[in-house]
Design a protein around this motif. Sequence first.
Motif, short mmCIF file in Angstrom:
data_model
loop_
_atom_site.label_atom_id
_atom_site.label_comp_id
_atom_site.label_asym_id
_atom_site.label_seq_id
_atom_site.Cartn_x
_atom_site.Cartn_y
_atom_site.Cartn_z
N LEU A 13 0.32 -1.30 -0.49
CA LEU A 13 -0.04 0.06 0.02
C LEU A 13 0.95 1.11 -0.45
N ALA A 14 2.44 1.52 -0.11
CA ALA A 14 2.80 2.40 0.01
C ALA A 14 3.26 2.73 -1.42
N ARG A 15 2.45 3.07 -2.57
CA ARG A 15 2.07 3.68 -3.83
C ARG A 15 2.18 4.76 -3.75
N PRO A 16 2.95 5.80 -4.39
CA PRO A 16 2.52 7.33 -5.10
C PRO A 16 1.22 7.38 -5.15
N GLY A 17 0.35 8.51 -4.90
CA GLY A 17 -0.41 8.73 -5.84
C GLY A 17 -1.55 7.68 -5.38
N LEU A 18 -2.11 7.46 -4.34
CA LEU A 18 -3.02 6.55 -3.77
C LEU A 18 -3.97 7.39 -2.65
N GLY A 19 -3.27 8.47 -2.50
CA GLY A 19 -4.47 8.77 -1.58
C GLY A 19 -4.30 8.17 -0.38
N GLU A 20 -5.48 8.90 1.05
CA GLU A 20 -5.47 8.89 2.29
C GLU A 20 -6.43 7.28 2.19
N VAL A 21 -5.28 6.78 2.89
CA VAL A 21 -5.46 4.49 3.15
C VAL A 21 -5.50 4.22 4.76
N SER A 22 -6.98 3.63 4.84
CA SER A 22 -7.54 3.82 6.41
C SER A 22 -7.49 1.63 6.43
N GLY A 23 -8.11 1.07 7.35
CA GLY A 23 -8.55 -0.23 7.49
C GLY A 23 -8.13 -0.97 7.78
N GLU A 24 -8.46 -2.57 8.02
CA GLU A 24 -7.91 -3.78 8.78
C GLU A 24 -7.52 -4.52 7.90
N VAL A 25 -6.30 -5.40 8.75
CA VAL A 25 -6.44 -6.58 8.19
C VAL A 25 -6.70 -7.62 9.44
N ARG A 26 -7.48 -9.10 9.06
CA ARG A 26 -7.23 -9.61 10.04
C ARG A 26 -6.08 -11.27 10.00
N VAL A 27 -5.58 -11.04 10.26
CA VAL A 27 -5.02 -12.86 10.19
C VAL A 27 -5.57 -13.79 11.10
N ALA A 28 -5.53 -14.74 10.80
CA ALA A 28 -6.21 -15.85 11.55
C ALA A 28 -5.52 -17.59 11.73
N ARG A 29 -5.34 -18.04 12.60
CA ARG A 29 -4.54 -19.32 12.07
C ARG A 29 -5.83 -20.46 13.25
N ALA A 30 -6.45 -21.56 11.82
CA ALA A 30 -7.30 -22.46 12.17
C ALA A 30 -6.43 -23.01 13.18
N ALA A 31 -7.04 -23.60 14.37
CA ALA A 31 -7.04 -24.58 15.55
C ALA A 31 -6.43 -25.53 15.27
N ALA A 32 -7.33 -26.77 14.26
CA ALA A 32 -7.41 -27.71 13.74
C ALA A 32 -6.04 -27.91 12.56
N HIS A 33 -5.37 -29.28 13.40
CA HIS A 33 -4.01 -29.03 12.80
C HIS A 33 -4.40 -30.25 11.52
N HIS A 34 -5.48 -30.35 11.17
CA HIS A 34 -5.79 -31.12 9.48
C HIS A 34 -6.27 -30.09 8.60
N ALA A 35 -6.22 -28.78 8.93
CA ALA A 35 -6.87 -28.00 8.07
C ALA A 35 -5.79 -28.04 6.54
N GLY A 36 -6.15 -28.09 6.05
CA GLY A 36 -5.60 -28.14 4.61
C GLY A 36 -4.99 -26.74 4.28
N GLN A 37 -5.40 -25.78 4.16
CA GLN A 37 -4.95 -24.21 4.36
C GLN A 37 -4.88 -23.89 5.83
N PRO A 38 -4.77 -23.78 7.01
CA PRO A 38 -5.28 -22.85 7.83
C PRO A 38 -4.73 -21.89 8.59
N TRP A 39 -3.80 -21.17 7.61
CA TRP A 39 -3.67 -19.40 7.61
C TRP A 39 -4.83 -18.91 6.88
N SER A 40 -5.28 -17.71 7.54
CA SER A 40 -6.36 -16.88 6.60
C SER A 40 -6.14 -15.53 7.18
N ALA A 41 -6.65 -14.80 5.86
CA ALA A 41 -6.50 -13.19 6.08
C ALA A 41 -7.61 -12.71 5.18
N GLY A 42 -8.08 -11.10 6.08
CA GLY A 42 -8.64 -10.22 4.92
C GLY A 42 -8.65 -8.97 5.37
#
Length: 135
Positions: free
Chosen positions: A35-64
């Motif tokens: 998000l450090a691109r010049p010319g973007l203007g004001e940047v705000s918001g939130e990123v959520r990172v989660a790791r699944a507790a289940a060890h058998h999950a194929g892709q335990p890491w997720s983000a939104g």
Amino acid sequence: MTVHEAAGSSVRVRADGDVGEKDLAHVRAKVEAALARPGLGEVSGEVRVARAAAHHAGQPWSAGAEIRVGKHAVLVRAEEATAHELADRLADRLRVQAERVAHRAGTARRSAGPPPWRGGEADARAAEKVPPREV
């Protein structure tokens, strides 16, 4: 849940579940770089990172990510097997969406010029006073 806010940005990075500080720092650095691109203007918001507790999950890491770039909303979602892959995928998607927003703002819809019968291009040629061709 851990919440971190970058010093030069108003994008918060939140962690849910078993997310280490090292992994969270890597995600934060990738998001800031995307998000450090010049010319973007004001940047705000939130990123959520989660790791699944289940060890058998194929892709335990997720983000939104829910980011506001100027007046436009950028929503990105990613799921991966490791934190580093997640950070890379999230940064790539954020970069692409930020590019779209930047180009969308630069290429606002413009109306075409008036048609010749309303004083468009024909009047410009008539103003040049092109002499008639001899036969």
